[in-house]
Design a protein around this motif. Structure first.
Motif, PDB file in Angstrom:
ATOM      1  N   ALA A  77       0.832  -1.206   0.000  1.00  0.00           N
ATOM      2  CA  ALA A  77       0.000   0.000   0.000  1.00  0.00           C
ATOM      3  C   ALA A  77       0.865   1.253   0.000  1.00  0.00           C
ATOM      4  N   VAL A  78       1.871   1.272   0.863  1.00  0.00           N
ATOM      5  CA  VAL A  78       2.747   2.440   0.954  1.00  0.00           C
ATOM      6  C   VAL A  78       3.576   2.597  -0.318  1.00  0.00           C
ATOM      7  N   TYR A  79       4.098   1.490  -0.843  1.00  0.00           N
ATOM      8  CA  TYR A  79       4.878   1.533  -2.085  1.00  0.00           C
ATOM      9  C   TYR A  79       4.038   2.086  -3.236  1.00  0.00           C
ATOM     10  N   ALA A  80       2.809   1.588  -3.362  1.00  0.00           N
ATOM     11  CA  ALA A  80       1.955   2.012  -4.466  1.00  0.00           C
ATOM     12  C   ALA A  80       1.645   3.497  -4.394  1.00  0.00           C
ATOM     13  N   ARG A  81       1.468   4.011  -3.173  1.00  0.00           N
ATOM     14  CA  ARG A  81       1.163   5.425  -3.018  1.00  0.00           C
ATOM     15  C   ARG A  81       2.404   6.289  -3.163  1.00  0.00           C
ATOM     16  N   ARG A  82       3.472   5.901  -2.472  1.00  0.00           N
ATOM     17  CA  ARG A  82       4.661   6.747  -2.408  1.00  0.00           C
ATOM     18  C   ARG A  82       5.483   6.691  -3.690  1.00  0.00           C
ATOM     19  N   SER A  83       5.709   5.484  -4.210  1.00  0.00           N
ATOM     20  CA  SER A  83       6.569   5.325  -5.383  1.00  0.00           C
ATOM     21  C   SER A  83       5.789   5.276  -6.687  1.00  0.00           C
ATOM     22  N   GLY A  84       4.572   4.751  -6.629  1.00  0.00           N
ATOM     23  CA  GLY A  84       3.792   4.606  -7.846  1.00  0.00           C
ATOM     24  C   GLY A  84       2.756   5.688  -8.076  1.00  0.00           C
ATOM     25  N   ALA A  85       2.546   6.572  -7.090  1.00  0.00           N
ATOM     26  CA  ALA A  85       1.556   7.649  -7.189  1.00  0.00           C
ATOM     27  C   ALA A  85       0.162   7.113  -7.525  1.00  0.00           C
ATOM     28  N   MET A  86      -0.143   5.904  -7.049  1.00  0.00           N
ATOM     29  CA  MET A  86      -1.453   5.317  -7.272  1.00  0.00           C
ATOM     30  C   MET A  86      -2.454   5.883  -6.262  1.00  0.00           C
ATOM     31  N   LYS A  87      -3.745   5.711  -6.577  1.00  0.00           N
ATOM     32  CA  LYS A  87      -4.795   6.266  -5.719  1.00  0.00           C
ATOM     33  C   LYS A  87      -5.724   5.180  -5.182  1.00  0.00           C
ATOM     34  N   ASP A  88      -6.452   4.517  -6.049  1.00  0.00           N
ATOM     35  CA  ASP A  88      -7.465   3.566  -5.594  1.00  0.00           C
ATOM     36  C   ASP A  88      -6.859   2.367  -4.879  1.00  0.00           C
ATOM     37  N   MET A  89      -5.784   1.793  -5.430  1.00  0.00           N
ATOM     38  CA  MET A  89      -5.202   0.594  -4.843  1.00  0.00           C
ATOM     39  C   MET A  89      -4.650   0.820  -3.437  1.00  0.00           C
ATOM     40  N   PRO A  90      -3.884   1.880  -3.185  1.00  0.00           N
ATOM     41  CA  PRO A  90      -3.413   2.089  -1.808  1.00  0.00           C
ATOM     42  C   PRO A  90      -4.561   2.289  -0.825  1.00  0.00           C
ATOM     43  N   ALA A  91      -5.603   3.007  -1.248  1.00  0.00           N
ATOM     44  CA  ALA A  91      -6.755   3.207  -0.359  1.00  0.00           C
ATOM     45  C   ALA A  91      -7.458   1.882  -0.084  1.00  0.00           C
ATOM     46  N   LEU A  92      -7.572   1.021  -1.101  1.00  0.00           N
ATOM     47  CA  LEU A  92      -8.201  -0.280  -0.923  1.00  0.00           C
ATOM     48  C   LEU A  92      -7.409  -1.141   0.053  1.00  0.00           C
ATOM     49  N   LEU A  93      -6.086  -1.178  -0.109  1.00  0.00           N
ATOM     50  CA  LEU A  93      -5.266  -2.008   0.776  1.00  0.00           C
ATOM     51  C   LEU A  93      -5.263  -1.452   2.201  1.00  0.00           C
ATOM     52  N   ALA A  94      -5.265  -0.127   2.346  1.00  0.00           N
ATOM     53  CA  ALA A  94      -5.344   0.463   3.683  1.00  0.00           C
ATOM     54  C   ALA A  94      -6.669   0.112   4.345  1.00  0.00           C
ATOM     55  N   ALA A  95      -7.749   0.108   3.560  1.00  0.00           N
ATOM     56  CA  ALA A  95      -9.056  -0.268   4.096  1.00  0.00           C
ATOM     57  C   ALA A  95      -9.086  -1.750   4.451  1.00  0.00           C
ATOM     58  N   TYR A  96      -8.493  -2.590   3.610  1.00  0.00           N
ATOM     59  CA  TYR A  96      -8.439  -4.035   3.888  1.00  0.00           C
ATOM     60  C   TYR A  96      -7.744  -4.308   5.216  1.00  0.00           C
ATOM     61  N   LEU A  97      -6.695  -3.564   5.514  1.00  0.00           N
ATOM     62  CA  LEU A  97      -5.941  -3.800   6.745  1.00  0.00           C
ATOM     63  C   LEU A  97      -6.751  -3.490   8.000  1.00  0.00           C
ATOM     64  N   THR A  98      -7.792  -2.680   7.891  1.00  0.00           N
ATOM     65  CA  THR A  98      -8.616  -2.410   9.076  1.00  0.00           C
ATOM     66  C   THR A  98      -9.318  -3.677   9.553  1.00  0.00           C
ATOM     67  N   VAL A  99      -9.442  -4.650   8.664  1.00  0.00           N
ATOM     68  CA  VAL A  99     -10.025  -5.944   9.019  1.00  0.00           C
ATOM     69  C   VAL A  99      -8.927  -6.975   9.277  1.00  0.00           C
ATOM     70  N   ALA A 100      -7.896  -6.977   8.409  1.00  0.00           N
ATOM     71  CA  ALA A 100      -6.850  -8.006   8.501  1.00  0.00           C
ATOM     72  C   ALA A 100      -5.896  -7.777   9.662  1.00  0.00           C
ATOM     73  N   ASP A 101      -5.568  -6.516   9.949  1.00  0.00           N
ATOM     74  CA  ASP A 101      -4.635  -6.198  11.034  1.00  0.00           C
ATOM     75  C   ASP A 101      -4.883  -4.759  11.466  1.00  0.00           C
ATOM     76  N   PRO A 102      -5.846  -4.528  12.358  1.00  0.00           N
ATOM     77  CA  PRO A 102      -6.212  -3.153  12.744  1.00  0.00           C
ATOM     78  C   PRO A 102      -5.048  -2.325  13.272  1.00  0.00           C
ATOM     79  N   ASP A 103      -4.123  -2.930  14.012  1.00  0.00           N
ATOM     80  CA  ASP A 103      -2.982  -2.174  14.530  1.00  0.00           C
ATOM     81  C   ASP A 103      -2.099  -1.673  13.382  1.00  0.00           C
ATOM     82  N   LEU A 104      -1.860  -2.552  12.428  1.00  0.00           N
ATOM     83  CA  LEU A 104      -1.046  -2.177  11.272  1.00  0.00           C
ATOM     84  C   LEU A 104      -1.757  -1.121  10.427  1.00  0.00           C
TER      85      LEU A 104
END
Length: 511
Positions: free
Chosen positions: A77-104
């Protein structure tokens, strides 16, 4: 003669067998979960493409995320946003982590949700139910509140530009506690509740005054707020000198239609701003602007974009040695690079990105050889000293025909060429050269070339996320995806022996 299939050479038998069909039902190699997630994060746009649907891409990225450790998902997620300047994918992965690993998810949020648009994407995805929840929940809600509390008024105004959800919708959801009277008045104004006019932020007060009398000076608010009102050519011209660099390059056609360039001095001022791009501007973004400009945009402004494109290449690392760049110019490459999306389909095609990568590498290595391919190699003469946009247009004009990724390698083998690095830029959906069993034709041809050139390396730049490659399983082969500066950096590092594959690129990302 003995059956060649039964009595293949020992070398051929040692090549990895193709293990999955690609989108053309031809043999290919499947990426492992981490490599597939890295590819999707770097190139996925959650839109329909030539070979797949947006819904399929969404299902694939969530499946790949579930098959990976949450830490790797966070890094992607961080790579896609920081290095790839992506939008939808980093937001999707950040949202997924709220279920998969809330602390992360807490650690990732601030690195991915870095502006108002990303905040709206994040909230929209969470509420959609696609990641396993239909509401924000206490921890994501707290993260959103913290973003609102820390945002400047400028950030909040930028976030208030856009819908589905709007910033007003988000404020109603999370009920932030205003830190001062001005913030309380802003929230009231935003959601249509009573507010104290006397303490309204000065920008909003000026906007309200201007709405009552548009002869007043333009207020210091996002230009999108003003375009809902009738504006004179002079007012459009003034906005052209005030809007951000990215907004300026995106809205050139709007400025032309509105008569802004007819106002004395505006075209010159716009050209001067465009010629010196803001930090972080990617060559791809400038290519988008060049591909999109209409006839009403003055030639001086178009020339400034070309100048900016040339300047942006200063960050592209040089790759020395005997380099061969092979852009795919087949029919599927004429599809939009970010897919088809109603009202938002990019004018830039996959073939334009392949041409850009090729022309950029040729600029840093004038001796590089260019072998475009479709059914076979297409012979074309490219001037290494021409402007990048000229070479990119020349390459992009070739398009058509089937896909044979092995074709340029076969040409090099017939010539017994000596090479150090081969870079193939493609959507990787080769089918013309399909083989019945065993390794793909690309792997067979690469093996022949590499045995003749033991130090040679192969880079396959995958610009759309289909989950397969034509070459895999060897340390001298790099599969990397995307159409940002990160691709050039990955190629240069690999050529120097510093990185092996894009899983490592993601794994090196700090969270």
């Amino acid at each position: 003669m003995a059956n060649k299939g039964l009595f293949a050479s020992a070398v051929a038998r040692l090549l990895p067998r193709a293990d999955v069909p690609n989108r053309e039902a031809a043999p290919a190699y499947a990426y492992g979960p981490q490599a597939k997630l890295a590819q999707l994060a770097a190139t996925g746009t959650l839109a329909d493409s030539f070979y797949t649907r947006a819904e399929t891409q969404l299902a694939e990225v969530l499946a790949a995320a579930r098959d990976c450790d949450p830490v790797f998902v966070a890094k992607a997620a961080v790579y896609a946003r920081r290095s790839g300047a992506m939008k939808d994918m980093p937001a999707l992965l950040a949202a997924y982590l709220t279920v998969a690993d809330p602390d992360l998810a807490v650690r990732v949020f601030g690195q991915v949700i870095d502006n108002g648009r990303m905040l709206r994407n994040y909230v929209q995805i969470l509420r959609s139910g696609q990641v396993g929840r239909t509401s924000l929940g206490s921890r994501p809600k707290r993260l959103v509140v913290q973003w609102l509390e820390r945002a400047s008024m400028r950030d909040l105004m930028a976030a208030a530009t856009g819908t589905a959800p709007s910033l007003a919708d988000i404020v109603r959801m999370v009920h932030p506690k205003p830190a001062d009277a001005a913030r309380r008045a802003f929230y009231g104004w935003l959601i249509g509740k009573p507010y104290d006019v006397a303490v309204l932020p000065s920008e909003i007060a000026a906007f309200e005054a201007w709405k009552r009398d548009t002869a007043l000076p333009l207020p210091p608010v996002p230009f999108e707020w003003l375009t809902a009102f009738p504006l004179s050519a002079e007012q459009w011209g003034e906005m052209a000198t005030r809007m951000g660099w990215q907004a300026l390059r995106i809205n050139l056609n709007t400025l032309a239609r509105s008569g802004a360039f007819a106002v004395p001095g505006v075209a010159k001022a716009v050209a001067a701003r465009l010629a010196t791009p803001a930090p972080g501007v990617l060559p791809y973004q400038l290519l988008v602007a060049l591909r999109s400009v209409g006839e009403g945009v003055p030639l001086t402004v178009q020339a400034a974009l070309e100048t900016a494109l040339e300047a942006s290449l200063a960050k592209v690392p040089a790759v020395a040695g005997r380099v061969v760049v092979c852009p795919d110019v087949s029919g599927s490459m004429t599809s939009p690079v970010t897919g088809y999306r109603k009202g938002a389909t990019s004018a830039v095609r996959c073939i334009d990105v392949a041409a850009l990568v090729t022309a950029a590498m040729l600029r840093s290595n004038r001796e590089a050889r260019v072998l475009p391919f479709e059914w076979d190699v297409v012979d074309v003469t490219i001037d290494p000293y021409a402007r990048l946009a000229v070479n990119a247009r020349k390459l992009a004009a070739i398009g058509g025909g089937g896909t044979s990724v092995s074709a340029p390698l076969a040409r090099l083998n017939r010539e017994k060429a000596v090479v150090d690095l081969v870079v193939i830029v493609s959507d990787n959906q080769s089918w013309v050269d399909a083989t019945g069993t065993g390794a793909t034709a690309t792997m067979r041809e690469w093996d022949r070339l590499q045995r003749r050139n033991p130090g040679a390396r192969l880079v396959c730049v995958d610009i759309q996320p289909h989950g397969t490659t034509q070459a895999a399983g060897r340390p001298e082969i790099l599969n990397v995806g995307g159409f940002s500066d990160a691709v050039f950096d990955g190629i240069a590092r690999f050529a120097e022996g510093r990185t092996r594959d894009w899983v490592e690129l993601v794994s090196e990302t700090e969270v």
